[in-house]
Scaffold this motif. Structure first.
Motif, mmCIF file in Angstrom:
data_model
loop_
_atom_site.group_PDB
_atom_site.id
_atom_site.type_symbol
_atom_site.label_atom_id
_atom_site.label_comp_id
_atom_site.label_asym_id
_atom_site.label_seq_id
_atom_site.Cartn_x
_atom_site.Cartn_y
_atom_site.Cartn_z
ATOM 1 N N ASN A 118 21.612 73.104 76.083
ATOM 2 C CA ASN A 118 20.391 72.415 75.650
ATOM 3 C C ASN A 118 20.700 70.928 75.462
ATOM 4 O OD1 ASN A 118 18.223 74.666 74.851
ATOM 5 N ND2 ASN A 118 20.257 75.412 74.293
ATOM 6 N N PRO A 119 20.954 70.213 76.557
ATOM 7 C CA PRO A 119 21.410 68.823 76.447
ATOM 8 C C PRO A 119 20.329 67.843 76.001
ATOM 9 C CG PRO A 119 21.050 69.409 78.752
ATOM 10 C CD PRO A 119 20.883 70.670 77.960
ATOM 11 N N GLY A 120 19.095 68.275 75.906
ATOM 12 C CA GLY A 120 18.036 67.374 75.468
ATOM 13 C C GLY A 120 18.096 67.028 73.996
ATOM 14 N N THR A 121 18.895 67.751 73.251
ATOM 15 C CA THR A 121 19.056 67.497 71.813
ATOM 16 C C THR A 121 20.431 66.898 71.568
ATOM 17 O OG1 THR A 121 17.584 69.312 71.195
ATOM 18 C CG2 THR A 121 19.135 68.554 69.521
ATOM 19 N N ASP A 122 20.481 65.900 70.664
ATOM 20 C CA ASP A 122 21.758 65.335 70.229
ATOM 21 C C ASP A 122 22.292 66.238 69.125
ATOM 22 O OD1 ASP A 122 23.908 63.839 69.447
ATOM 23 O OD2 ASP A 122 22.755 62.109 68.763
ATOM 24 N N TRP A 123 23.229 67.115 69.471
ATOM 25 C CA TRP A 123 23.726 68.119 68.532
ATOM 26 C C TRP A 123 24.911 67.591 67.730
ATOM 27 C CZ3 TRP A 123 20.585 72.131 68.167
ATOM 28 C CH2 TRP A 123 19.830 72.512 69.281
ATOM 29 N N GLN A 124 24.911 67.905 66.447
ATOM 30 C CA GLN A 124 26.111 67.703 65.630
ATOM 31 C C GLN A 124 26.439 69.037 64.973
ATOM 32 O OE1 GLN A 124 25.946 64.664 62.516
ATOM 33 N NE2 GLN A 124 28.148 64.327 62.676
#
Length: 554
Positions: free
Chosen positions: A165-171
């Motif tokens: 799901n690369p559309g979200t900036d995940w941390q």
């Protein structure tokens, strides 16, 4: 309680840290704040907030300046899942705010968590599992290897789902839950194992959160644990070190402050310390502690009363009137010496000078409060504000028991009237109930003499329309009057003071009486003559007792 509790409650064993650095450090900037009011705080409520309350609370947190907010455990309930979807779908999340959600290390829960976050600009996925010996043995029936494997599996799944799901900036955030009770070497081992899988970088850091899930030690030992980890974590330059103190020992604020000196950069907590058991660390107190040391907290509590009111309404729990910075009474002094010192300090305080008003570490105006703020009395008001008004405006210094009794009358009156009572209305109600001679007995005159060490009292009274003469003997005038009236009452308390100053000042007397059934009644009177004021106050108390309904038979 045990006379020798050491066998049942062995002392906490701190980490060995002879070269600790935190005691000589000073805090110079605010940490990153994470509010968990809507998750950790909400799960601790007997009646959790509904969606509308959570949304209103969320927007209050935004107004206060929070940039990271843990909003839900979306896999735990449909309510939590739907709330996350509402925030994202309806555009409630500003571009510079990051939502955090929490999940246990179970494949189905992690998958559901990512479903809830679909479409988020940025998000923190918070993975946790308990790591301490008691939990490993008693709750999960596993060993260190089993606990580590659980954390590793969850981390791998979260990494895979984030990549998909690369559309979200995940941390990613990992918490070795029960860190405070976990062996230091194992806490380090499992955190390093998780970061090895996630592979954070200085540009894309992960969060290691070290909670005092149960506060087991004094704050200095928690700080030692944090510094020990801070100095040993692999990939430290790629990790945000976070703490999540609870308040079981009542020292969560101190623990958080020392943990920041020990290397922590981020604090998770709730406003006013809400949370399971004794609560999470209080972020409002932490922030304003920084403020009073000249450090901008990057949170805004300029209208602290509005924040307090919304929190109280949302969680159904009151903020203590002595709560630091926000309590109803923290900027009001009841002691005469305190009031005098504050009044003089305020008169000498100039805007261009450092704040140095006695008893007030913070200028109340900075949080929307004022020392001179009017005390407003309604059905929710307590005896403190009522008695303060009567003293300030009319010189009355009510004994504590009388304060409590009168507060009940005020509440009944405000409930009946449906509006606030001003100071003059309070005073009128007080006089009508305690001072006015409503009742059968009215004082006319008296005389007394000493007979063989006893006071003999002859008193003329009016009982309704009939004059009456009574006589009695006792250890003093009041005791003699009780004997003369032949009433089954015992004098519990007697207090008096002058109303004003100088030779012309009137005296006021307060009496508390108790009958054989344990019922209390009060009498108050004022007069130029102290002895006469006391006798009239006793008659007022006898009249008050006669107005009380009889005790019901068991």
């Amino acid at each position: 309680m045990l006379l020798h509790p050491a066998r049942k409650y062995p002392a906490f064993q701190p980490v060995e840290l002879p070269a600790r650095q935190w005691p000589s450090r000073r805090q110079t900037r605010a940490p990153t704040w994470l509010s968990t009011d809507l998750r950790d705080g909400n799960q601790a409520l007997a009646t959790p907030m509904n969606a509308a309350q959570k949304l209103r609370f969320f927007h209050m947190l935004l107004a206060c300046g929070f940039k990271q907010i843990e909003v839900a455990f979306p896999a735990a309930s449909q309510t939590d899942f739907d709330f996350v979807r509402t925030l994202l779908a309806d555009g409630h999340v500003p571009d510079d705010v990051t939502l955090q959600v929490i999940t246990q290390s179970r494949p189905d829960l992690i998958a559901r968590t990512f479903e809830a976050l679909h479409g988020a600009r940025r998000a923190i996925v918070h993975l946790y599992n308990a790591t301490a010996p008691a939990w490993r043995r008693q709750v999960f029936a596993t060993d260190r290897a089993g606990v580590r494997a659980l954390a590793e599996r969850g981390t791998r799944q979260i990494r895979e789902l984030a990549a998909a799901n690369p559309g979200t900036d995940w941390q990613f955030q990992y918490s070795p839950e029960t860190f405070s009770a976990t062996e230091p070497d194992f806490a380090l081992e499992i955190c390093d194992a998780v970061s090895e899988i996630w592979q954070p970088t200085p540009q894309r850091k992960m969060i290691i959160n070290l909670p005092a899930t149960v506060e087991l030690s004094s704050p200095n030992h928690y700080a030692d644990q944090i510094e020990w980890m801070h100095g040993r974590l692999a990939r430290r330059d790629s990790i945000v070190l976070s703490v999540h103190p609870h308040n079981d020992r009542g020292t969560a604020v101190a623990a958080a402050e020392l943990a920041l000196l020990a290397g922590a950069e981020r604090v998770e907590g709730c406003l006013f310390g809400n949370g399971e058991r004794t609560g999470n660390v209080d972020l409002l107190t932490l922030a304003l502690n920084l403020y009073t040391q000249g450090i901008a907290p990057e949170l805004d509590f300029s209208d602290i009363d509005a924040v307090r009111a919304l929190v109280e309404d949302s969680i159904g729990l009151p903020v203590h009137p002595r709560h630091p910075y926000a309590g109803e009474l923290v900027y009001t002094a009841f002691s005469g010496s305190h009031q005098d010192a504050i009044r003089k300090g305020m008169a000498l305080q100039h805007d261009a000078e450092p704040w140095q008003v006695p008893y007030l570490p913070l200028d109340p105006a900075d949080v929307g409060r004022s020392y001179q703020a009017l005390i407003r009395v309604n059905s929710q008001s307590g005896k403190g504000g009522i008695s303060w008004l009567l003293e300030q405006h009319y010189g009355l210094q009510l004994p504590r028991a009388l304060q409590q009794d009168f507060a009940g009358l005020v509440q009944a009156e405000t409930d009946r009237a449906g509006q606030e009572l001003a100071a003059e209305q309070l005073y009128r109600l007080f006089r009508q109930h305690y001072l006015s001679e409503h009742g059968p007995w009215r004082y006319v005159s008296h005389r007394q003499q000493q007979v063989q060490g006893q006071t003999r009292l002859e008193i003329s009274l009016q009982h309704g329309a009939q004059p009456q003469q009574r006589q009695g003997c006792g250890n003093g005038p009041l005791d003699a009057l009780l004997a003369a009236m032949a009433v089954p009452l015992q004098l519990l308390d007697y207090q008096q003071h002058a109303l004003g100053s100088g030779s012309a000042a009137r005296a006021i007397c307060y009496l508390q009486l108790q009958d054989a059934t344990g019922k209390h009644c009060f009498g108050v009177a004022e007069d130029d003559n102290l002895e006469l004021a006391a006798l009239r106050a006793l008659l007022a108390g006898i009249n008050a007792h006669s107005r009380q309904p009889p005790a019901q038979a068991a």
